[in-house]
Design an enzyme around this catalytic site. Sequence first.
Site, short mmCIF file in Angstrom:
data_model
loop_
_atom_site.label_atom_id
_atom_site.label_comp_id
_atom_site.label_asym_id
_atom_site.label_seq_id
_atom_site.Cartn_x
_atom_site.Cartn_y
_atom_site.Cartn_z
N CYS A 1 0.87 -1.32 -0.11
CA CYS A 1 0.13 0.15 0.21
C CYS A 1 0.78 1.16 -0.04
O CYS A 1 1.88 1.08 -0.76
CB CYS A 1 -0.82 0.01 1.02
N GLY A 2 0.50 2.35 0.66
CA GLY A 2 1.38 3.49 0.69
C GLY A 2 2.47 3.35 1.74
O GLY A 2 3.63 3.73 1.33
#
Length: 281
Positions: A238-239
Site C-alpha cells: 500500500c502506501g
Amino acid sequence: MITPRDPIVSTRWLADRLKEPGLRIVDAPFYMPGDPRTPSGEFEKEHIPGAVLFDLEEIKDRANPLPHMLTSPEAFAEAVGRLGIAEGDRIVVYDHVGLLSAGRVWWNFRVMGHDEVYVLDGGLPRWIAEGRPLASGPVTSVIQPFRASFRPRLVQGIEQVKAALAGGVQVLDARARDRFQGTAPEPRPGLPSGHMPGAFNTPHAELIADGALKSKEELAALFAGEGVDLDKPIVTSCGSGVSAAIIALALARLGRWDAPVYDGSWTEWASRTDTQIVTGA
C-alpha cells in the site's frame, strides 16, 4: 500452520466479554501526516472501557526513516508488555474510523507470533452508534510478560518484493485507483504516484462496507474480479504498510493466513532509484 477462524469479532461479542479475564482491548488510532489529531489525544477523548493505546508511531523501528516500520521482536515484546498485554491474552483491536489501522496492529501481533488477535467489526464508530459504554482519559497499565516469536514469512522487504514480481507472485496494492494509476498525487510530499510493474490494484476501501470488512462471499468475488488467484502466492502492499494489512486481513477471512505485508510499501519503493514505476490501469 494456524487454526482457521474468522479474524473479525462483533461489537456484541466484545460487549458480552468486556470484563472477561485474559481479554485485552487495543485502541489503534492512526492519522496521516498533516492531520492535527493525535492518537493519544483521540484515545483520551473516548475509548472502549478497558482499552489500551497502541500508537503505530511509537511502537516502531525508530532507526528506520520509513514510517511506522515493524520493530524488533524484543522491542515489541517490551512495548506491549508495558501496555499490560501478556502473551496468553486474547486481543481485540479497533480503530477510530471503522477499519484502517486496526488491521496493521492485528498484523503486528501476528508477525510476532500471537494468534489470539482479532479486529472489531466496525470499530469505534459502530460501538458508539450502538450506544455502548465509553471511557475517557489516560490509562495506566500493570506491566505483563510478553514473549514474541517472530514470523519472517509474514513480512517482506524490498528485495523480496522485487524477486516476487520477477517470479510472477501476485503483489496486491491497496492504494486508491487514481494513486495506483498515477493520476493523483501521493499524500506524502515529493513521492511520485504510480505502481510496481505487474502489481494488482485491490483498493482497501473496496474491501470495506460501513467501516467493516465485507463478507467472505463479497471478498472472494472482489478478488476474482481483479483476476487474483487465491490459490497462488500473494504479497500485499500500500502506501506505507497500513492498508496493506487490510488485504491480509481480508485474505485471512477467506482462509489465507499466510499473505505477507511489504513493510516499506510504496513509500520505500517510490523513493528508491533502483526501482521501476509504471502508470496507467
